[in-house]
Design an enzyme around this catalytic site. Sequence first.
Site, PDB file in Angstrom:
ATOM      1  N   ASP A 268       0.876  -1.164   0.000  1.00  0.00           N
ATOM      2  CA  ASP A 268       0.000   0.000   0.000  1.00  0.00           C
ATOM      3  C   ASP A 268       0.919   1.221   0.000  1.00  0.00           C
ATOM      4  O   ASP A 268       2.098   1.146   0.329  1.00  0.00           O
ATOM      5  CB  ASP A 268      -0.964  -0.011   1.194  1.00  0.00           C
ATOM      6  CG  ASP A 268      -2.182   0.879   0.936  1.00  0.00           C
ATOM      7  OD1 ASP A 268      -2.107   1.765   0.041  1.00  0.00           O
ATOM      8  OD2 ASP A 268      -3.214   0.728   1.614  1.00  0.00           O
TER       9      ASP A 268
HETATM   10  C1  BGC Z   1      -5.075   3.241  -0.040  1.00  0.00           C
HETATM   11  C2  BGC Z   1      -5.168   2.277  -1.207  1.00  0.00           C
HETATM   12  C3  BGC Z   1      -4.969   3.029  -2.504  1.00  0.00           C
HETATM   13  C4  BGC Z   1      -3.632   3.783  -2.457  1.00  0.00           C
HETATM   14  C5  BGC Z   1      -3.341   4.575  -3.710  1.00  0.00           C
HETATM   15  C6  BGC Z   1      -3.835   4.099  -0.089  1.00  0.00           C
HETATM   16  O1  BGC Z   1      -3.886   5.074   0.884  1.00  0.00           O
HETATM   17  O2  BGC Z   1      -5.126   2.525   1.182  1.00  0.00           O
HETATM   18  O3  BGC Z   1      -6.408   1.635  -1.205  1.00  0.00           O
HETATM   19  O4  BGC Z   1      -5.034   2.149  -3.579  1.00  0.00           O
HETATM   20  O5  BGC Z   1      -3.670   4.678  -1.356  1.00  0.00           O
HETATM   21  O6  BGC Z   1      -4.214   5.644  -3.859  1.00  0.00           O
END
Ligand code: BGC
Length: 751
Positions: A268
């Site tokens: 993530d």
């Molecule tokens: C989120 C993800 C997301 C990523 C990119 C993160 O903060 O938890 O779900 O895909 O950001 O935007």
Amino acid sequence: MKKIALFTMSLLALSLSSCKQDGMLPRDNHISKLSQYDSQADEIIAQMTLEEKVAMLHGKHMFTSEGVPRLGIADMIYADGPFAIREEMEPHSWNSLHLSTDSSTFFPTGSALAATWSPELAYQYGKGLAVEARLRGKDMLLGPAINIQRIPTGGRTYEYFSEDPFLSARLSVGYTQGVQDNGVAVCLKHYALNNQENNRGTVNVIASPRAMREIYLPPFEAAVVEADAYGVMAAYNKVNGYWCAENDFLQNQVLRRDWGFKGMVISDWGGTHSTVASIKNGLNVEMPNQQYLGQALLDSVKAGAVSEDIINQRVKEILRVRFAIEPIPAEKANVELTAKPEQAQIAYDVAAKSIVLLKNETNLLPINFNKVKKIAVIGDNANRKMASGGVGAGAKAHKEYTPMEGIQNIIGNKAEIVYAQGYEIPTRPRWGMQRAQAQTDNSAALREEALKVAKDADLVLFIGGNNREIETEGSDRADIMLKGNQDELVKALSQVNPNLVTILVAAAPVDLNVVEPCSPTILVSWFNGSQGGNALADVLVGNVVPSGKLPFTYPVKLEDSPAYATGSYPQTDAPIAEDIFVALVGEKSQDELMNGSSNRTTALYAEDLLVGYRWFDTKNVKPMYPFGHGLSYTTFEYSDLKATKEKYSEKEDIQVSFILKNTGSVDADEVVQLYVHRLDATVEWPYKELKAFDRVTVKAGESVEVNLSIPVEQLKYWSEEDYNWMLEHGKIELLLGSSSADIRLSTQVQI
Ligand code: BGC
């Protein structure tokens, strides 16, 4: 209490000794299509320099990781996910590029899709996303988001599917197949046990192996084993003491060994914490930066701390996906508008089948235009768009029909429509942003205006609920109360006009103690996407007969729900820290964010298997509305439930049939649900568990035979002693119903 204390101790012992990790899991002998690319990948790897390999293992841009340009291997391009293709941003920032082509279809969010209880619609949904992703040149969609809704307050409940692993798993499979059959890889997120937003960047989740295997992992397992998911996103949190992005148990043992996953794991955003542990324990790409898997990794290889074999393995896992997904040349991406009418139709179909009729005591719905000449629409949510807001991914929606627009489109020529805002929800102050200005309380004036409008209408449609500021990534709700004095407003409205329909535009449970006695009809209409307003209006007038069913329990009060009742949420061992993603956007370093161990929270999943309705059933706690509940404009009669045999063996499927009759005057869908209750068990089980369901269309007055089946294999429990799935032989009761609390028929079989 005693049981919880014992459980807590065994969890602590587990976290200290780390999990028993050897042994083999026989259930999942899944052969991934990705294996066919192995020799092709090996040939490429043989020609690559170490530098080229390491370049593939971290972010190149905010949503891109590097290919092998010298050898003609394209970059991997990612797109948020999970309910729309996110707009184009500058390569190294979160600023929009303001393109005219990147407006996309806003699909109903996760809990709305789940309320359809339709894997077929989940497939269409995935297909629609993939078609739009291809138009934008994307290789991997950052979705589906499939964590279990453990707490009603969870900030991302709106993105996730359900509190139930079986329903979540069926939808995860449909979504994944829909995306991947149409040329885009999925990225299952957030693996794993990311069930809360508060302190998601620091929390250490302690859950029993059995709860993990039976409750939290099945949606991921099903998407990998049955749908051959190509990508997985490691969650921000820790599980049993180790960050997800460097968690040997989750990534190497469960995902790759037990489930046969052959694809790639990305972190993530900002969720990587180490070099050696991450690369060894299964992480392929650090996103979006290169703090750990860039120069530091190169140095680690050169110093002998990481072998080049491991690097080759990680590169191979990426290359397999790269070969499976055809890259789109940059000049072919973003040349036409992303949103297309075919996807608008899918968004409409999902929205129309997701709306849940909680009650309709005085049959105010469908609207009878012989009696109703004037309709008062009250509520801020009537005009509010839900495509974006709060923290995290949203949609730059090409079009979003609000409830008011839908009502005007579909009802406008049948009755006079009058409107009042009724309430206003104060803006929520956010981390890293100025505290919200002190806001004037306009509630009294707004209420007065609404009461005036409602008084002489024939029908009042109160459109309340939450919004994307309230339900948001990065933080959980402090409670489930309706904000902006909505309770007082509903009470006052019911006093001036008893013909009050409450429409909850909310994607997570809210407290209905005040609304319930005031409002004879209540609907849940979710964050329902581009076509949400039209679908709602079609349900109000009866063009569509409601058929959605709750994918989670509405508790009477928050404290009744399991994590609250056991005191395991909210955690009190640490203050709520700044959100990890908000910190990333604010360009704070990991060290600044992680500074101080006081931010390290422990979430002990003390309710163990008793998540959602499993708790309410087993502990005999009455919910406000049960899991699986949803009424129709018709009624259904269930009869003649029969199992094909009295006894089933381990390799067989339990097959049942019954007759479903539509006893009303409109054609409609019913979602039938089959739960299993163990009769003479020695192993501890939740009172009952969903094991099969189907959405069945029945014409008015007609009957159909419905068949459902449950593979006996699916009735196994995870034995911590055997590190394996085990079958408990004995008698089981099959409970067939229209919701988890409305069981119509039952029969018994032996396994
Ligand atoms: C989120 C993800 C997301 C990523 C990119 C993160 O903060 O938890 O779900 O895909 O950001 O935007």
